[in-house]
Design an enzyme around this catalytic site. Structure first.
Site, short mmCIF file in Angstrom:
data_model
loop_
_atom_site.label_atom_id
_atom_site.label_comp_id
_atom_site.label_asym_id
_atom_site.label_seq_id
_atom_site.Cartn_x
_atom_site.Cartn_y
_atom_site.Cartn_z
N ALA A 139 0.82 -1.21 0.00
CA ALA A 139 0.00 0.00 0.00
C ALA A 139 0.86 1.26 0.00
O ALA A 139 0.62 2.19 -0.78
CB ALA A 139 -0.95 0.00 1.20
N GLU A 164 9.71 4.57 7.42
CA GLU A 164 9.56 3.17 7.82
C GLU A 164 10.29 2.98 9.14
O GLU A 164 11.47 3.32 9.26
CB GLU A 164 10.15 2.26 6.75
CG GLU A 164 10.34 0.81 7.12
CD GLU A 164 9.03 0.11 7.45
OE1 GLU A 164 8.91 -0.40 8.59
OE2 GLU A 164 8.14 0.09 6.58
N ARG A 224 -11.32 -18.75 5.57
CA ARG A 224 -10.34 -18.87 6.66
C ARG A 224 -11.00 -18.95 8.03
O ARG A 224 -10.57 -19.72 8.89
CB ARG A 224 -9.37 -17.69 6.59
CG ARG A 224 -8.49 -17.74 5.37
CD ARG A 224 -7.66 -16.49 5.20
NE ARG A 224 -6.71 -16.66 4.12
CZ ARG A 224 -5.80 -15.76 3.78
NH1 ARG A 224 -5.72 -14.61 4.43
NH2 ARG A 224 -4.96 -15.99 2.79
#
Length: 517
Positions: A66, A85, A344
């Site tokens: 993203a 980051e 899931r």
């Protein structure tokens, strides 16, 4: 047995109230009414720095699918872009977990004679999500899936080479990267962003969003030189965003305290497939700035992980390739217990109800046709995947009642021959063959925390909404930090798609914002 999850409107309302209150509490907000929350948020985030240390048009938080997609599109639109980051390297969860992207109407589907469409894809998303998906968000990723794949291949330079099936989808629609890893998309995205002049700062942690008196996001307080997970490390700095901030910081699967606030069952007994930095501070920081959260207690457990290896491991790529081609067994009874190709949540909940690891296995023909050789080799090398010359050996190794197991295999094989499973309605594919040819390959399965469906509320423009139900100026978000796209359950391989689609939207719209000053 049905894939669908029972729905009760009353549960949904309780979930909303619970999640809003829980995240606000975790973020240090006083829950004494909406007005008090907003006032405290403004006080927490409205203090402007005496001076800005750096200035960019758009600041992106996070270097996964993203964040990199947003950075590329913002830069392509002419913005000066900084990506921060907190970890030492790029990629986050994206580089270790995702390797396939769900796309409707690909050339591989047409070659295989598979009929698919965005409409069918949308139906699958809503079914898996128990209709808790925000429809316009789910529709956006379904309708833009083909365009996202084209962009990844033709503009970014990533390569996708193979069509595979994942549980919960009506048809095969997931395409695999050429190196069978999320790095097959992350690294081309990273290289593209750098070639376009996007700036990167690693070991840089976002501390808070900075807003002006009107509540517009104008920048970030960050810590440079941050050494995860030491919150005492790093030096404070202030970065101005002339246009907007894009949050693409991922979920909170590794934050045991926060996930237990949302779902008390998911304590430290459950490991996570996520990278260590998936701890959710950016989500909480956004809530302190007045952002609304949604569906935070919908936390996905991956039913394909093994207790016999750490982290994401190799078993998920063995298990997910084998569903529909081999049976999943309760080792105490020797019987099947769930729809192998179910979504899931259906599978993970069934395993958690049993309370102990289960088994999936297949014969030489099905395994070698479906499972990549390096996945099989690495899984066998670490001991998580085992090879057996006979069913007797397999049963003895896992303590499975032999007579019951042989009976169940015979029943499974009869269903394969008829292409119909009357017990659990497992999807059996045309190429599936009976489980009869030695050797047999098997592994143990036990769920791990995998994905947070809940997060920040966004609209179709990827703009974050506040508690006044209006978009927060200057703030966008994409990927797992957001909520509402997937509802109760995220279908496999839709994370990469979600990140790319809304990352691109966020980057484009962030770059369109007018300079605030």
């Amino acid at each position: 047995m049905s894939d669908e999850i029972s729905q009760e409107p009353e549960v949904t309302r309780r979930s909303f109230l619970k999640t809003t209150g829980a995240v606000a509490a975790a973020a240090g907000l006083a829950i004494t009414g909406l007005a008090a929350t907003v006032r405290q948020a403004e006080a927490a985030c409205g203090e402007m720095p005496k001076k800005w240390d750096e200035t960019y048009d758009v600041i992106v938080v996070g270097t996964g699918f993203a964040g990199l997609s947003a950075a590329i599109e913002a830069r392509h639109a002419g913005a000066e872009v900084l990506v921060i980051e907190k970890m030492r390297t790029h990629g986050g969860n994206s580089i270790i977990n995702g390797r396939e992207m769900a796309v409707a109407g690909t050339k591989w589907q047409k070659e295989a004679g598979i009929q698919d469409s965005p409409e069918l894809f949308m139906k699958d998303l809503l079914k898996a999500g128990s209709n808790l998906n925000h429809p316009e968000l789910a529709r956006t990723i379904a309708e833009q899936s083909g365009e996202a794949l084209d962009w990844c291949q033709n503009f970014v330079g990533a390569r996708f080479v193979k069509l595979v099936f994942h549980g919960g989808h009506s048809v095969k629609r997931s395409v695999q990267t050429d190196n069978a890893s999320g790095s097959g998309l992350v690294n081309p995205l990273f290289a593209k962003a750098k070639s376009m002049g996007v700036k990167f700062q690693f070991t840089t942690k976002m501390e808070r969003l900075i807003t002006d008196k009107e509540g517009r996001v104008v920048g970030l307080e960050i810590k440079k030189g941050y050494k995860f997970p030491d919150d005492r490390s790093g030096k404070a700095s202030f970065v101005k965003a002339r246009k907007a901030v894009v949050l693409a910081s991922g979920g909170f699967s590794q934050n045991v305290e926060l996930r237990q606030i949302q779902d008390p069952r998911i304590d430290s007994r459950f490991d996570s497939t996520n990278h260590p930095g998936a701890t959710g501070e950016a989500t909480l920081a956004a809530c302190r700035a007045g952002a609304m959260d949604v569906q935070m207690d919908w936390i996905q457990m991956g039913p394909w992980t093994s207790p016999d290896e750490k982290g994401f491991g190799h078993v998920p790529q063995f298990c997910e390739r084998l569903v529909g081609y081999g049976p999943m067994i309760d080792p105490k009874t020797g019987r099947r217990f769930i729809q192998e190709t179910g979504n899931r949540k259906v599978r993970a909940d069934a395993m958690m109800a049993l309370g102990y690891p289960t088994i999936i296995f297949g014969d030489a023909v099905n395994v070698k046709r479906q499972v990549l050789s390096h996945t099989l080799e690495k899984g066998m090398a670490n001991g998580a995947i085992k090879r057996f010359d006979t069913i007797e050996e397999l049963a003895a190794n896992y303590g499975i009642p032999l007579a019951a197991l042989k009976e169940e295999i015979a029943k499974w094989n009869s269903y394969v021959e008829k292409r119909k499973d009357p017990d659990f309605n497992c999807k059996i594919f045309p190429e599936t063959t009976p489980t009869v040819v030695a050797p047999f390959y098997a592994c143990r399965l036990w769920p791990r925390v995998h994905h947070c469906m809940g997060g920040l509320v966004i609209d179709k423009n990827a703009q974050v909404k506040g508690f006044n139900l209006k978009p927060i100026k200057g703030l966008y978000a994409a990927g797992e930090v957001t909520g509402g796209v997937h509802g109760a359950v995220r279908l496999g391989t839709c994370a990469m798609l979600d990140c790319v689609v809304f990352g691109r939207i966020a980057g484009k719209n962030a770059a369109k914002e007018k300079n605030w000053g």
